[in-house]
Design an enzyme around this catalytic site. Sequence first.
Site, short mmCIF file in Angstrom:
data_model
loop_
_atom_site.label_atom_id
_atom_site.label_comp_id
_atom_site.label_asym_id
_atom_site.label_seq_id
_atom_site.Cartn_x
_atom_site.Cartn_y
_atom_site.Cartn_z
N LYS A 1 -1.51 -1.85 -4.37
CA LYS A 1 -2.40 -0.69 -4.33
C LYS A 1 -1.54 0.55 -4.52
CE LYS A 1 -4.70 -1.19 -0.33
NZ LYS A 1 -5.85 -1.12 0.65
N ASP B 1 0.85 -1.19 0.00
CA ASP B 1 0.00 0.00 0.00
C ASP B 1 0.89 1.25 0.00
OD1 ASP B 1 -2.21 1.64 0.19
OD2 ASP B 1 -2.66 1.17 2.28
P1 IMP Z 1 2.11 -0.53 3.66
O1 IMP Z 1 3.25 -0.49 4.63
O2 IMP Z 1 1.25 0.70 3.72
O3 IMP Z 1 2.51 -0.87 2.26
O4 IMP Z 1 1.13 -1.61 4.22
C1 IMP Z 1 1.17 -2.89 3.90
C2 IMP Z 1 0.45 -3.71 4.94
O5 IMP Z 1 -0.76 -3.09 5.39
C3 IMP Z 1 0.02 -5.02 4.35
O6 IMP Z 1 1.00 -6.00 4.48
C4 IMP Z 1 -1.26 -5.33 5.09
O7 IMP Z 1 -0.99 -6.06 6.26
C5 IMP Z 1 -1.84 -3.99 5.45
N1 IMP Z 1 -2.89 -3.58 4.48
C6 IMP Z 1 -2.81 -2.59 3.55
N2 IMP Z 1 -3.94 -2.50 2.84
C7 IMP Z 1 -4.76 -3.46 3.30
C8 IMP Z 1 -6.09 -3.89 2.93
O8 IMP Z 1 -6.75 -3.36 2.01
N3 IMP Z 1 -6.59 -4.93 3.64
C9 IMP Z 1 -5.91 -5.54 4.65
N4 IMP Z 1 -4.68 -5.19 5.02
C10 IMP Z 1 -4.10 -4.15 4.36
#
Ligand code: IMP
Length: 176
Positions: free
Chosen positions: A129, A101
Amino acid sequence: MKETVDILISEKAIAKRVEELSEEIHRDYINKDIYMLCILKGGVIFMVDLARKLPGNVELAFMDVSSYYSETKTSGEIVVNMDMKEDISDKHVLIVEDVVDSGRTLNFLIRHINKKNPASVRICTLLDKPEQRDVHVEIDYIGFTIPDVFVVGYGLDYNQRYRNLKYIGSLKFDLY
Ligand code: IMP
Ligand code: MG
């Protein structure tokens, strides 16, 4: 507040994509053992399905990091709850994530893993995403690119629920 889940990616579509990814990974890792590093807990179902499709030598490893703290938004801080157990200095690490994300979790993980001097590091994520990306990360294998919606199922949770859904769905909150 009532939650509803709309199917975004069907069980059949996931299975087809996992098969394709496994073929791609297999081609890239010819004559190399893969050290598959699952990022708990979201990556676990994807990892076992992917591992079972790979005909070569695959080692299964796990790391647990937190970045979401039971919220749908990232806190920005990443905490290692459980590090990998093995010495990875000669290993080809394939990180298996559920979703990228902001990119902060992966960015942290890549730096953490590189400090341990692995032979190589690649990234495989079930979902990408890209809309809310804060930190650029190079992703080698992507299952599906999706819009900025909160998704559950096939490993992904909301407050530890929905991980066992066979499909990936978008979670909606009905206010009434
Ligand atoms: P980032 O550090 O923002 O890239 O977050 C990644 C982590 O956030 C992932 O490994 C998930 O555990 C959680 N995450 C991000 N988006 C979602 C979602 O839409 N559903 C469930 N978990 C999410
Ligand atoms: Mg995760």
